[in-house]
Design an enzyme around this catalytic site. Structure first.
Site, PDB file in Angstrom:
ATOM      1  N   ASP A  80      11.263  45.274  -8.167  1.00  0.00           N
ATOM      2  CA  ASP A  80      11.975  46.534  -8.334  1.00  0.00           C
ATOM      3  C   ASP A  80      11.225  47.661  -7.641  1.00  0.00           C
ATOM      4  O   ASP A  80      11.620  48.819  -7.758  1.00  0.00           O
ATOM      5  CB  ASP A  80      12.144  46.855  -9.826  1.00  0.00           C
ATOM      6  CG  ASP A  80      13.288  46.084 -10.460  1.00  0.00           C
ATOM      7  OD1 ASP A  80      14.317  45.915  -9.789  1.00  0.00           O
ATOM      8  OD2 ASP A  80      13.156  45.645 -11.611  1.00  0.00           O
ATOM      9  N   LYS A 116       0.394  48.036 -10.681  1.00  0.00           N
ATOM     10  CA  LYS A 116       0.699  46.671 -10.236  1.00  0.00           C
ATOM     11  C   LYS A 116      -0.352  46.077  -9.299  1.00  0.00           C
ATOM     12  O   LYS A 116      -0.492  44.855  -9.206  1.00  0.00           O
ATOM     13  CB  LYS A 116       2.062  46.654  -9.545  1.00  0.00           C
ATOM     14  CG  LYS A 116       3.246  46.928 -10.451  1.00  0.00           C
ATOM     15  CD  LYS A 116       3.575  45.743 -11.325  1.00  0.00           C
ATOM     16  CE  LYS A 116       4.878  45.927 -12.064  1.00  0.00           C
ATOM     17  NZ  LYS A 116       5.285  44.727 -12.829  1.00  0.00           N
TER      18      LYS A 116
END
Length: 377
Positions: free
Chosen positions: A108, A76
């Protein structure tokens, strides 16, 4: 290996013949140069696993190991770093405020931590909304990046809604890795950031003597942003053999699998899954056209499937969490059980095929290990 129950159950699966003929525009070429300029940048490993190739009945299997990317335990950081870079450059060019900005997001786990890390390194603030089902230690890892963390008593989609509302405050910007009509520019930058991962794979396959590229790429899917980047990379090539692209989701949150047969994105109510980073109920609006037209197939897996795959990868020397191991679990599910021969043929797999699995996170992305700010993976 997968348990016997998974071998005989009806496989949640959808296929789209003809996806390999679809084409789109490529990602910008300057993204990789930006990442290469970062102090902690290095290509993540592409591990070849011959034993896994034998188990799957193909010639070669490579696993892109994202367990340590720019000092964090997941891919990410690629999207967050590029998006934050673009946001701050735009603000400077437009003369918007010289002071720090608050980067707001819902997560998340991995995306929120990446945004928080970038905010801390660049002297900005971060406010991260965390939905139910995310382990408290994952939220603590985000807070350790000096971010404000708000726990949400609801699913991921509710956390996204609350983050969007909070970003309306002065000197705040929403940095969300999913898009919806009216909010698409910044998620588009995040997708562009992921293109570096694909460029690395090209170079690494060439170095490994597989310059023709993969015959299949399997990618875990939450809202579909990484899958959009993968589709963009492989469907923007003007010539050459296009690989089959397989998306993998948890059965408890298979929003893309549910959407594909309908030809339109749908929102679903998600359940509980150990694949927390994939527990998303709505496909990203900018990802959806790429997923609809560019994916060859989609499959959903159980938590047990993911756990078995993570254990097998660990046996072979690759550290992977449940989300990262989903790619292997999905391909295993496709290549076993009733209808496996037909699915193999549809994906164009044979004993000469090269397969790439994207292991998108390491175990440290899960609550069992949470390195503090500034630490390496």
């Amino acid at each position: 290996m997968p348990d016997n129950a998974s071998t005989f159950r009806t496989l949640p699966w959808s296929a789209r013949p003809g996806a390999r003929n679809w084409r789109c525009e490529p990602a910008p070429t300057d993204v990789r140069d930006f990442h290469a300029s970062l102090p902690d940048y290095a290509p993540t490993p592409l591990a070849e696993l011959p034993l896994l190739a034998g188990e799957l009945g193909v010639a070669r299997v490579f696993v892109k190991d994202e367990s340590c990317r720019l000092g964090l335990p997941a891919f990410k950081a690629l999207g967050a770093s590029w998006a934050v870079h673009r946001i701050l450059a735009d603000r400077a060019a437009s003369g918007e405020g010289a002071g720090p900005v608050t980067l707001v997001t819902a997560t998340d786990g991995n995306h929120g931590r990446a945004v928080a890390r970038m905010a801390r390194l660049l002297g900005q603030r971060a406010h991260v909304f965390v939905p139910q089902g995310v382990h408290p230690q994952a939220a603590s890892a985000i807070a350790a990046e000096q971010a404000q963390v708000t726990r949400v008593a609801g699913p991921y989609d509710e956390a996204v809604r609350l983050a969007a509302e909070a970003s309306a405050a002065a000197d705040s910007v929403l940095v969300q890795d999913t898009a919806w009509p009216g909010y698409e520019r910044i998620p588009g930058w995040i997708v562009e950031g992921y293109s570096t991962l694909c460029a690395e794979i090209d170079e690494q396959l060439t170095a490994a003597g597989a310059a023709a590229g993969p015959g299949l790429v399997a990618v875990p899917v939450g809202v579909g942003s990484l899958a959009q980047a993968v589709v963009t990379h492989y469907r923007s090539r003007p010539s050459g053999r296009a690989p089959a692209l397989l998306s993998v989701e948890p059965e408890a949150a298979a929003c893309v699998l549910e959407s594909l047969p309908l030809g339109a994105p749908v929102s679903i109510t998600t359940g509980v899954t150990t694949m927390a980073g994939l527990n998303c109920g709505t496909p990203s609006s900018i990802a959806w056209p790429y997923l609809r037209d560019g994916l060859d197939a989609a499959v959903a897996i159980t938590d047990s499937d993911a756990a078995h795959a993570a254990a097998r990868l660990a046996d072979l020397g690759v550290s992977s969490g449940p989300c990262g191991a989903a790619a292997l679990a999905g391909l295993r599910a496709v290549l076993t059980g009733v209808g496996a021969d037909e699915r193999r043929t549809m994906l164009g797999l044979d004993p000469s095929s090269v397969v790439v699995l994207l292991s998108t996170e390491g175990p440290a992305a899960n609550p069992h290990s949470t390195p503090g700010p500034g630490t390496s993976c």
